[in-house]
Scaffold this active site. Sequence first.
Site, PDB file in Angstrom:
ATOM      1  N   LYS A 112      49.239  53.693   7.532  1.00  0.00           N
ATOM      2  CA  LYS A 112      49.382  55.137   7.770  1.00  0.00           C
ATOM      3  C   LYS A 112      50.774  55.474   8.292  1.00  0.00           C
ATOM      4  CE  LYS A 112      44.558  56.449   8.376  1.00  0.00           C
ATOM      5  NZ  LYS A 112      43.558  57.073   9.242  1.00  0.00           N
ATOM      6  N   LYS A 195      41.276  51.008  -2.466  1.00  0.00           N
ATOM      7  CA  LYS A 195      39.964  51.497  -2.041  1.00  0.00           C
ATOM      8  C   LYS A 195      39.863  53.000  -2.266  1.00  0.00           C
ATOM      9  CE  LYS A 195      40.600  52.652   2.809  1.00  0.00           C
ATOM     10  NZ  LYS A 195      40.175  52.584   4.194  1.00  0.00           N
ATOM     11  N   LYS A 198      40.215  59.547   0.613  1.00  0.00           N
ATOM     12  CA  LYS A 198      40.483  60.977   0.427  1.00  0.00           C
ATOM     13  C   LYS A 198      41.924  61.222   0.008  1.00  0.00           C
ATOM     14  CE  LYS A 198      40.891  60.392   5.168  1.00  0.00           C
ATOM     15  NZ  LYS A 198      40.003  59.637   6.040  1.00  0.00           N
TER      16      LYS A 198
END
Length: 332
Positions: A112, A195, A198
């Site tokens: 992230k 994976k 969103k």
Amino acid sequence: GHRVLSGMQPSADSLHLGNYLGALVNWVRTQDDVESFFFVPDLHAITVPQEPEALAQRTRVAAAQYIAAGIDPQRSTLFVQSQVPEHAQLAWVLTCMTGMGEAMRMTQFKDKAAKQGQDAAGVGLLAYPMLMAADILLYQPHGVPVGDDQRQHVELTRTLAQRFNHRFGETFVVPTGFYPEAGARIYDLQAPTSKMSKSAQSPNGLINILDAPKTIAKRIKSAVTDDGTQVRFDREAKPGVSNLLTILSAVTQRPVAALEAEFEGKMYGHLKVAVADAVVEALAPIRERALELLEDPTELDRILADGAHKAREVAQPVLQDVYAKVGFLPPM
Ligand code: TYM
């Protein structure tokens, strides 16, 4: 007694198929057998910027989806993280017991932070796993049912529980991660080595619980498949087909080997139709019930307020015990 706890971030307009098969479906299956705590981690969501109105709406949407999927707020304790202040309070204590290197080794943090860039990434991203540890340890659960992308966070939680117990005396139950056999990791339909998430590259790779049945069927039917023609589970050589088999296995609760046998000699297209039908059949009623629940947020808010009261009854004494052990003066 036996107890489990888990949560899903309200950081998108809907939960997705990975959330459903990796976690939610298993919460519903176990809530009759064990005392369960399910919550919406809205404090976690603000580790990346959120639009305030959207965050409030997404928090309600996530809670409505839990209920629509079968979480019964009478049997399970269902609540929103920010309505139980003990989470943030315990998180601070655990943060102060975590090494900088330990936190920086978390792969989710690294991913992230890399995505946002060194300077843009907030310190909240680094502190995130210690907040998650607090979520868990406040309720003394023996199990944490999550998808396997949360494995490292659960391991850190265990480490912190042991560290606290060692330093201040027996306090926390050391929890175990519960990872499903089928569905522990659902991949993006368009990029089946990443994976499902969103923040997918293309919306076509993602199935949301709130998507219309037609959209769901279309996305599954246009999923990327692989070279060859044989329907066979092989994560390396056939990531697309393997993902479809995983999805079908998790939705129907049939072993992958049985599915391979069923599709022997059949084409990829047959598999896609079967997956699309099974997923639509599973998700359509959940979507409808969730939309119904969202029509009257006052009722939903009341359910969540009840849940927060029940949660605090468990969390408050645990936090007080921790505060006393750390050396904080008694509460006023
Ligand atoms: P989150 O919100 O990213 O995901 C919620 C749950 O869905 C699972 N999951 C998947 N499973 C299979 N395939 C996928 N593609 C997939 N994507 C997501 C996740 O493993 C998770 O179980 N840190 C947590 C939220 C959290 C939490 C907690 C969980 C905060 N505090 C305490 C358990 C206990 C997270 O970001 O999950």
